[in-house]
Design an enzyme around this catalytic site. Sequence first.
Site, PDB file in Angstrom:
ATOM      1  CE  LYS A 139      36.341 -40.483 -39.485  1.00  0.00           C
ATOM      2  NZ  LYS A 139      36.180 -41.152 -40.767  1.00  0.00           N
TER       3      LYS A 139
ATOM      4  CD  GLU B 106      33.662 -36.597 -45.032  1.00  0.00           C
ATOM      5  OE1 GLU B 106      33.835 -37.432 -45.953  1.00  0.00           O
ATOM      6  OE2 GLU B 106      34.332 -36.590 -43.973  1.00  0.00           O
TER       7      GLU B 106
END
Length: 296
Positions: A157, A164
């Site tokens: 993550k 991102e």
Amino acid sequence: MVGLGRMGSGMTERLRRQGLEVMSYDPKVDSTAGSLEELASQLDRPRVFWLMVPSGDITEATFRQSLDVLEEDDVLVDGGNSFFRDSIRRHEEAKARGIHFVDVGVSGGIWGLEVGFCLMAGGDEEPASRLKPIFEGLAPEKGWAHVGGPGAGHFVKMVHNGIEYGLMEAYAEGFELMSHAEFDLDLEEIAGIWRYGSVVRSWLLDLLYESFKEHGSKLEDIAPYVEDSGEGRWTINEAINLNVPVPVIASSLFARFASRREINFAAKVAAALRNQFGGHAVRAAEKRVEDPDPSR
């Protein structure tokens, strides 16, 4: 479910819509329980506590309080954005008490309630497999995996969020350039058409288009101030430790730093995107007031 903020409340509701019975605790929100002790009493053993609280001191305190409430063979899940090395440590501390610890990276933001949450689980095989009905209830089809041992979920993550950062900055810089072009470009229209057939089409672009529709092509009511919640820094630090070059991710983090010192359109784009996919608050742009006496 411990923590009913933007993510925790959406996850709880999605599980209930899938037919799962979910008990909850959040001291600031109406819950089924008024304490962790009461929450534990509402669950049959072996229990599952899923923490969705902010990373840092709150996670650490809630983790320790949960260990004092749970019993042997219960499962404690951290679904927040915790540092993966903290998750490795917490796994060992929980194991010493006979409690299973599973770290789960969760992506989906405020849209996850409707479209599902992407889940990246780390931990031992047996407790992770025990959570399969929960994973399937939260995630869209093919949207979850047990990616590795303790800490692996939060490591993946962390890298996900670093990527991102880079994707958002690429869109931000491109639209910054177009905002200064000699042509009278309609940025909302361009974001709209790029969603169809273009090689740069993506969900982030869909969200940017929605931002332009909501705030206008100049994003005039969004302040160009972009926060970072830590994952980008952790990604870069780990890349340094592993001698892996990540120049795009590093540059995107530094651009966020720069947004706090200077006004630029790229920062407006990034701030608007964070608001769309994660419900993160945006700062209102300050209105300039013209001095009636320009000679002052």
